[in-house]
Write a protein that holds these residues in place. Structure first.
Motif, PDB file in Angstrom:
ATOM      1  N   GLU A 139       0.824  -1.202   0.000  1.00 32.99           N
ATOM      2  CA  GLU A 139       0.000   0.000   0.000  1.00 32.99           C
ATOM      3  C   GLU A 139       0.866   1.264   0.000  1.00 32.99           C
ATOM      4  OE1 GLU A 139      -3.096   2.643  -0.088  1.00 32.99           O
ATOM      5  OE2 GLU A 139      -3.057   0.499  -0.564  1.00 32.99           O
ATOM      6  N   MET A 140       1.961   1.259   0.738  1.00 31.12           N
ATOM      7  CA  MET A 140       2.860   2.417   0.733  1.00 31.12           C
ATOM      8  C   MET A 140       3.443   2.639  -0.660  1.00 31.12           C
ATOM      9  SD  MET A 140       4.877   1.931   4.372  1.00 31.12           S
ATOM     10  CE  MET A 140       5.404   3.612   4.632  1.00 31.12           C
ATOM     11  N   THR A 141       3.793   1.564  -1.335  1.00 28.51           N
ATOM     12  CA  THR A 141       4.340   1.677  -2.684  1.00 28.51           C
ATOM     13  C   THR A 141       3.316   2.286  -3.630  1.00 28.51           C
ATOM     14  OG1 THR A 141       5.718  -0.273  -2.276  1.00 28.51           O
ATOM     15  CG2 THR A 141       5.438   0.410  -4.566  1.00 28.51           C
ATOM     16  N   VAL A 142       2.066   1.844  -3.521  1.00 23.27           N
ATOM     17  CA  VAL A 142       0.995   2.404  -4.355  1.00 23.27           C
ATOM     18  C   VAL A 142       0.874   3.907  -4.129  1.00 23.27           C
ATOM     19  CG1 VAL A 142      -1.516   2.439  -4.667  1.00 23.27           C
ATOM     20  CG2 VAL A 142      -0.311   0.257  -4.558  1.00 23.27           C
ATOM     21  N   GLN A 180      11.142  -4.047   2.767  1.00 27.39           N
ATOM     22  CA  GLN A 180      11.115  -3.111   3.878  1.00 27.39           C
ATOM     23  C   GLN A 180      10.989  -1.693   3.320  1.00 27.39           C
ATOM     24  OE1 GLN A 180      14.827  -5.609   5.008  1.00 27.39           O
ATOM     25  NE2 GLN A 180      14.586  -4.082   6.617  1.00 27.39           N
ATOM     26  N   GLU A 181      10.732  -0.740   4.212  1.00 28.44           N
ATOM     27  CA  GLU A 181      10.614   0.653   3.788  1.00 28.44           C
ATOM     28  C   GLU A 181      11.843   1.094   2.995  1.00 28.44           C
ATOM     29  OE1 GLU A 181       9.860   3.382   6.926  1.00 28.44           O
ATOM     30  OE2 GLU A 181       8.003   2.412   7.577  1.00 28.44           O
ATOM     31  N   MET A 232       6.960   8.548   4.079  1.00 28.72           N
ATOM     32  CA  MET A 232       6.591   7.239   4.594  1.00 28.72           C
ATOM     33  C   MET A 232       6.367   7.198   6.101  1.00 28.72           C
ATOM     34  SD  MET A 232       9.314   5.101   2.215  1.00 28.72           S
ATOM     35  CE  MET A 232       8.553   3.494   2.364  1.00 28.72           C
ATOM     36  N   LYS A 233       6.764   8.238   6.802  1.00 28.84           N
ATOM     37  CA  LYS A 233       6.638   8.214   8.255  1.00 28.84           C
ATOM     38  C   LYS A 233       5.259   8.711   8.692  1.00 28.84           C
ATOM     39  CE  LYS A 233      10.593   6.397   9.014  1.00 28.84           C
ATOM     40  NZ  LYS A 233      10.636   4.978   9.437  1.00 28.84           N
ATOM     41  N   PRO A 241       0.024   2.499   8.820  1.00 31.01           N
ATOM     42  CA  PRO A 241       0.421   2.013  10.153  1.00 31.01           C
ATOM     43  C   PRO A 241       0.915   0.577  10.120  1.00 31.01           C
ATOM     44  CG  PRO A 241      -1.734   3.072  10.214  1.00 31.01           C
ATOM     45  CD  PRO A 241      -1.380   2.901   8.769  1.00 31.01           C
ATOM     46  N   GLU A 242       1.844   0.293  11.034  1.00 28.43           N
ATOM     47  CA  GLU A 242       2.303  -1.080  11.221  1.00 28.43           C
ATOM     48  C   GLU A 242       1.146  -1.962  11.679  1.00 28.43           C
ATOM     49  OE1 GLU A 242       5.274  -2.414  10.831  1.00 28.43           O
ATOM     50  OE2 GLU A 242       6.683  -0.733  10.786  1.00 28.43           O
ATOM     51  N   ALA A 243       1.130  -3.204  11.195  1.00 28.33           N
ATOM     52  CA  ALA A 243       0.201  -4.174  11.756  1.00 28.33           C
ATOM     53  C   ALA A 243       0.606  -4.458  13.193  1.00 28.33           C
ATOM     54  CB  ALA A 243       0.216  -5.462  10.940  1.00 28.33           C
TER      55      ALA A 243
END
Length: 413
Positions: A139-142, A180-181, A232-233, A241-243
């Motif tokens: 999702e972050m990549t999208v 990873q990020e 990203m932060k 958010p982290e799971a």
């Protein structure tokens, strides 16, 4: 470097010690190294006697690491790193060893032995954690790709493409890659450098971030960190958010893998020092209350006086202490742990880190042989010793013999 340089007597503080490092990341985790074999080659060239890994989610590269280490006469130590969330901290929460996210704790497992394959319970936990992490990264990549597209750049980068690139670069099957990020930030930095001239990058980054930036746009690593910080932060456009992996689940997973739960200390890597860790005597009490009898510093982010304070407090409470370098950026630094600014660690801290590494090595060897280790399957310290010091001394002797035997003769342990 010949064998006499890598070996030493195991007696007094201040004597020459073998170089040891209990925390690096190996590719396909994000790493300064291109391959596991390169990590071992560099360790051998620098005279390192024992090296410990701390990868996330997948351990299949460890077999290659172990084979290369055996050939180089280096003792490999196997570990895991897990990001957890703790919901029972006082006052509704506090910063732990993550300087920006409340209640988030990094937890390591040292000397894990049940890797191939892990027991079913551990395999299920790992699969759940990995799936949640990969969904977050996807999702972050999208979101970042959409932002690049809106800025007139290539918006077609996907997590699958990034993973394929990581696998090719690391020389591993794509199934071993869990992004990873930092992988994502690197991929978008490379895209930026490919498509935007160096003189235009600062302006483009300002458009991407929605704010002016002063980053050195010729420095790939600096741009990667800027992408992470500005996109990203928490609170940024691509943040997801982290799971929630509970501390209890992570702790149990480490024990199911046969390892020692270990707390990685941030200390003055954050300013101010996180309340969970300050003062170090209070940190020791908090760790013992959670069944943690091993802690680790990454001294390169700490002033040497602070390293000494934490080592003394934790070791005085019966907690063994180790040290590593992470090597989780593209900047190649020496494998010997040093304090902030490259300052040499004190004799007392180097002795404590040698001792801690020996304890980890002993636990790994004993558990691999189905014998009792430094902690048992419930995380309790090994029984049958008069006190903490007697236990630590015993495991220290076993581990010292293992490390020096491997270094001297290439004995496979």
């Amino acid at each position: 470097m010949d064998d006499s340089d890598r070996l030493s007597s195991d007696s007094n503080v201040g004597s020459v010690r073998p170089i040891v490092n209990t925390h690096i990341h190996l590719p396909p985790n994000f790493s300064a190294f291109e391959t596991a074999e390169q990590a071992v080659q560099i360790a051998a060239a620098e005279g390192v006697a024992a090296v410990g890994t701390s990868n996330y989610h997948d351990f299949r590269v460890y077999a290659r690491f172990a084979a290369a280490a055996a050939e180089a006469r280096i003792l490999p130590l196997f570990g895991v790193e897990i990001i957890t969330l703790i919901d029972d901290l006082p006052g509704g929460g506090m910063l732990v060893n993550d300087p920006t996210n409340l209640n988030r704790m990094y937890l390591c497992g040292k000397a894990i032995t049940r890797l191939d394959p892990p027991i079913p319970a551990a395999a299920r936990r790992m699969a759940t954690m990995r799936a949640a992490s990969e969904a977050r990264i996807r999702e972050m990549t999208v979101r970042i790709a959409a932002r690049f597209g809106q800025a007139g750049l290539d918006g077609g980068l996907t997590d699958e493409r990034i993973a394929a690139s990581v696998a090719e670069r690391s020389g591993v099957p794509i199934e071993w890659v869990s992004l990873q990020e930092r992988h994502v930030a690197q991929a978008f930095q490379e895209l930026l450098f490919r498509d935007v001239a160096s003189d235009d990058r600062v302006a483009m980054l300002g458009r991407l971030f929605g704010a002016e930036t002063r980053v050195d746009a010729t420095d790939a690593v600096a741009v990667q960190e800027a992408i992470r910080s500005n996109l990203m932060k928490a609170g940024k456009p691509a943040f997801v958010p982290e799971a929630a992996v509970s501390f209890d689940d992570a702790y149990r997973l480490i024990l199911e893998l046969g390892g020692i739960p270990c707390y990685p200390i941030l200390a003055d890597g954050a300013s101010p020092i996180c309340r969970f860790e300050d003062p170090p005597e209070a940190l020791a009490e908090r760790l013992l209350s959670r069944g943690i009898y091993c802690a680790e510093l990454i001294p390169g982010r700490n002033r040497y006086q602070v390293v000494d304070r934490y080592v003394a407090a934790l070791r005085g409470a019966g907690i063994v202490v180790t040290a590593g370098t992470e090597h989780n950026t593209q900047r190649m630094i020496p494998l010997e742990p040093m304090a902030l600014g490259g300052e040499r660690l004190s004799d007392a801290s180097r002795e404590a880190f040698w001792e801690g590494t020996c304890v980890v090595a002993a636990h790994q060897q004993l558990c691999a042989s189905a014998e009792p280790g430094y902690v048992d399957g419930d995380g309790r310290p090994a029984a049958g010793f008069a006190d903490d010091e007697a236990r630590i001394r015993s495991f220290r002797r076993i581990g010292a013999d293992l490390i020096t035997a491997r270094s001297a003769a290439g004995v496979q342990v």
